[in-house]
Scaffold this motif. Structure first.
Motif, mmCIF file in Angstrom:
data_model
loop_
_atom_site.group_PDB
_atom_site.id
_atom_site.type_symbol
_atom_site.label_atom_id
_atom_site.label_comp_id
_atom_site.label_asym_id
_atom_site.label_seq_id
_atom_site.Cartn_x
_atom_site.Cartn_y
_atom_site.Cartn_z
ATOM 1 N N GLN A 134 54.911 -44.124 41.076
ATOM 2 C CA GLN A 134 56.217 -43.560 41.518
ATOM 3 C C GLN A 134 56.637 -43.047 39.796
ATOM 4 O O GLN A 134 57.255 -43.613 39.673
ATOM 5 N N ILE A 135 54.834 -42.512 39.640
ATOM 6 C CA ILE A 135 55.434 -41.926 38.127
ATOM 7 C C ILE A 135 54.378 -40.642 38.374
ATOM 8 O O ILE A 135 54.113 -39.739 39.112
ATOM 9 N N SER A 136 54.653 -39.330 36.941
ATOM 10 C CA SER A 136 53.971 -38.870 37.299
ATOM 11 C C SER A 136 52.758 -37.841 37.449
ATOM 12 O O SER A 136 51.980 -38.733 36.230
ATOM 13 N N PRO A 137 52.123 -36.403 37.541
ATOM 14 C CA PRO A 137 51.094 -36.009 37.293
ATOM 15 C C PRO A 137 50.516 -36.794 35.863
ATOM 16 O O PRO A 137 49.158 -36.802 35.207
ATOM 17 N N ALA A 138 51.532 -35.787 34.720
ATOM 18 C CA ALA A 138 51.108 -36.234 33.452
ATOM 19 C C ALA A 138 51.163 -37.812 33.467
ATOM 20 O O ALA A 138 49.706 -37.594 32.016
ATOM 21 N N THR A 139 51.798 -38.644 33.707
ATOM 22 C CA THR A 139 51.235 -40.133 32.783
ATOM 23 C C THR A 139 49.890 -40.821 33.534
ATOM 24 O O THR A 139 49.747 -40.903 32.924
ATOM 25 N N VAL A 140 49.897 -39.924 34.586
ATOM 26 C CA VAL A 140 48.192 -40.811 34.918
ATOM 27 C C VAL A 140 47.817 -40.396 34.812
ATOM 28 O O VAL A 140 46.664 -40.923 33.962
ATOM 29 N N SER A 141 47.621 -39.064 34.210
ATOM 30 C CA SER A 141 46.950 -38.416 33.026
ATOM 31 C C SER A 141 46.432 -38.781 31.583
ATOM 32 O O SER A 141 45.010 -38.890 31.201
ATOM 33 N N LYS A 142 47.388 -39.007 30.581
ATOM 34 C CA LYS A 142 47.098 -39.344 29.842
ATOM 35 C C LYS A 142 46.884 -40.739 30.310
ATOM 36 O O LYS A 142 46.381 -41.785 29.434
ATOM 37 N N ALA A 143 47.391 -41.571 30.613
ATOM 38 C CA ALA A 143 46.520 -42.949 31.009
ATOM 39 C C ALA A 143 45.512 -43.010 31.729
ATOM 40 O O ALA A 143 44.181 -43.665 30.683
ATOM 41 N N ILE A 144 44.540 -42.208 32.189
ATOM 42 C CA ILE A 144 43.902 -42.584 32.516
ATOM 43 C C ILE A 144 42.233 -41.906 31.661
ATOM 44 O O ILE A 144 41.365 -42.492 31.158
ATOM 45 N N THR A 145 43.578 -41.388 30.426
ATOM 46 C CA THR A 145 42.720 -40.748 29.389
ATOM 47 C C THR A 145 41.819 -41.532 28.335
ATOM 48 O O THR A 145 40.821 -41.996 27.965
ATOM 49 N N PHE A 146 43.225 -42.147 28.587
ATOM 50 C CA PHE A 146 43.221 -43.274 27.562
ATOM 51 C C PHE A 146 42.250 -44.883 27.831
ATOM 52 O O PHE A 146 40.874 -44.858 26.774
ATOM 53 N N LEU A 147 42.660 -44.805 29.110
ATOM 54 C CA LEU A 147 41.363 -46.100 29.309
ATOM 55 C C LEU A 147 39.508 -45.725 29.889
ATOM 56 O O LEU A 147 39.082 -46.395 29.299
ATOM 57 N N GLU A 148 39.724 -44.778 29.795
ATOM 58 C CA GLU A 148 38.603 -43.409 29.375
ATOM 59 C C GLU A 148 38.098 -44.114 28.421
ATOM 60 O O GLU A 148 36.355 -44.359 28.188
ATOM 61 N N SER A 149 38.703 -43.915 27.559
ATOM 62 C CA SER A 149 38.572 -43.559 25.807
ATOM 63 C C SER A 149 37.651 -45.289 25.463
ATOM 64 O O SER A 149 36.914 -44.955 24.320
ATOM 65 N N GLN A 150 38.710 -46.037 26.530
ATOM 66 C CA GLN A 150 37.591 -47.463 25.997
ATOM 67 C C GLN A 150 36.899 -48.337 26.769
ATOM 68 O O GLN A 150 36.552 -49.054 26.829
ATOM 69 N N ASP A 151 35.940 -46.786 27.751
ATOM 70 C CA ASP A 151 35.474 -47.152 28.982
ATOM 71 C C ASP A 151 35.918 -48.011 29.954
ATOM 72 O O ASP A 151 34.823 -49.010 30.228
ATOM 73 N N LEU A 152 36.883 -48.642 29.987
ATOM 74 C CA LEU A 152 37.716 -48.902 31.373
ATOM 75 C C LEU A 152 37.549 -48.429 32.209
ATOM 76 O O LEU A 152 37.793 -49.213 33.962
ATOM 77 N N VAL A 153 37.257 -46.931 32.574
ATOM 78 C CA VAL A 153 37.513 -46.153 33.404
ATOM 79 C C VAL A 153 36.395 -45.068 33.458
ATOM 80 O O VAL A 153 35.845 -44.912 32.644
ATOM 81 N N ARG A 154 35.629 -44.729 34.376
ATOM 82 C CA ARG A 154 35.023 -43.629 34.733
ATOM 83 C C ARG A 154 35.287 -42.368 35.608
ATOM 84 O O ARG A 154 36.187 -43.007 36.765
ATOM 85 N N ARG A 155 35.051 -41.015 35.167
ATOM 86 C CA ARG A 155 35.268 -40.763 36.140
ATOM 87 C C ARG A 155 34.255 -39.711 37.472
ATOM 88 O O ARG A 155 33.418 -39.635 36.703
ATOM 89 N N GLU A 156 34.387 -39.973 38.354
ATOM 90 C CA GLU A 156 32.817 -39.343 39.669
ATOM 91 C C GLU A 156 34.062 -38.171 40.542
ATOM 92 O O GLU A 156 35.851 -38.581 41.061
ATOM 93 N N ARG A 157 33.310 -36.987 40.802
ATOM 94 C CA ARG A 157 33.589 -35.912 41.413
ATOM 95 C C ARG A 157 33.764 -36.351 42.924
ATOM 96 O O ARG A 157 32.883 -37.278 43.852
ATOM 97 N N GLY A 158 34.668 -35.762 43.202
ATOM 98 C CA GLY A 158 35.325 -36.418 44.950
ATOM 99 C C GLY A 158 35.298 -35.415 45.905
ATOM 100 O O GLY A 158 34.267 -34.251 45.227
ATOM 101 N N GLU A 159 36.149 -35.811 47.111
ATOM 102 C CA GLU A 159 36.154 -34.362 48.052
ATOM 103 C C GLU A 159 36.295 -33.526 47.084
ATOM 104 O O GLU A 159 37.674 -33.217 46.452
#
Length: 257
Positions: A134-159
């Motif tokens: 129940q958060i905004s897309p912008a908040t998700v984007s900010k969280a993912i950007t940080f987690l990715e910078s720490q190598d805790l998350v990676r992105r994959e192309r989905g459908e």
């Protein structure tokens, strides 16, 4: 020892204790509550520097009200094929979020990480996270950007054009290796300090001790991560030579040693 939810008066005492610089254990002792109760309460509601008793109390009331509603928070909150209890899963998610916050993540980043970790697929889209947290897309984007910078998350192309955010064993491996490299940089800088401050001086000896300690920790971390990855990949049917490919200078040094 009293049980049940914290009262508003107890939350005020927690806030006063934090303002006085008291440890969670001491605040809990004065309230006759488990330390884990106070820790979870504080980390769930802004952390030690952002905790406010009035806001925390209202947030708890809102959570209690939501739990009484028949509509689930998201697809993961509904009963699963594995027979999970939705309420137990929700409480565990909050506990995992608290642990991640104690490790240094912000509340939203910790929430995103917890959601990814407890999902059966190990991956979620931005839309999934928006719905679950129940958060905004912008908040998700900010969280993912940080987690990715720490190598805790990676992105994959989905459908289609959607991205999926992934947490799996390889992500944890990459994160551990990144941590080892970061520690190695501290070691290098500490050893530079020995030359500047002078070997044999109190400050120089301190920097030398820091360098020696962290050098051992860095090498041990990198070696353990490599070994764990090789073992896990071998069990999964991946040839060991593929799993032991060097990912960093540290890995090369470990094998040479």
């Amino acid at each position: 020892m009293p049980g049940g939810r914290l009262t508003q008066q107890e939350r005020q005492q927690i806030a006063l204790g934090l303002a006085d610089g008291l440890a969670y254990a001491e605040i809990a002792r004065r309230l006759d509550r488990p330390t884990s109760t106070v820790t979870r309460e504080v980390m769930r509601n802004g952390g030690p520097t952002g905790y406010r008793s009035d806001l925390a109390h209202r947030a708890t009331e809102r959570r209690a009200h939501r739990r009484k509603q028949p509509a689930p928070r998201g697809p993961e909150a509904t009963p699963q094929a594995y027979g999970r209890d939705p309420e137990a899963v929700r409480e565990y998610e909050e506990a995992l979020t608290t642990v991640f916050m104690q490790s240094g993540l912000s509340k939203m980043m910790a929430g995103v990480m917890a959601c990814l970790c407890i999902s059966d697929s190990g991956s979620l889209t931005a839309a999934d996270l928006v719905q679950r947290l129940q958060i905004s897309p912008a908040t998700v984007s900010k969280a993912i950007t940080f987690l990715e910078s720490q190598d805790l998350v990676r992105r994959e192309r989905g459908e289609g054009r959607r991205e999926r955010y992934v947490v799996d064993a390889d992500v944890w491996y990459q994160s551990m290796m990144a941590s080892a490299r970061s520690t190695a940089r501290i070691v290098e800088t500490a050893r530079q300090g020995v030359g500047v401050l002078g070997p044999g001086t109190p400050a120089g000896d301190r920097m030398e001790n820091i360098a020696r300690f962290l050098d051992f920790v860095s090498e041990t971390t990198a070696r353990a991560a490599q070994q764990a990855r090789e073992i896990l990949h071998t069990r999964a049917g991946t040839p060991p030579e593929e799993s032991s490919a060097p990912d960093s200078d540290h890995g090369e040094a470990d094998r040479d040693g």
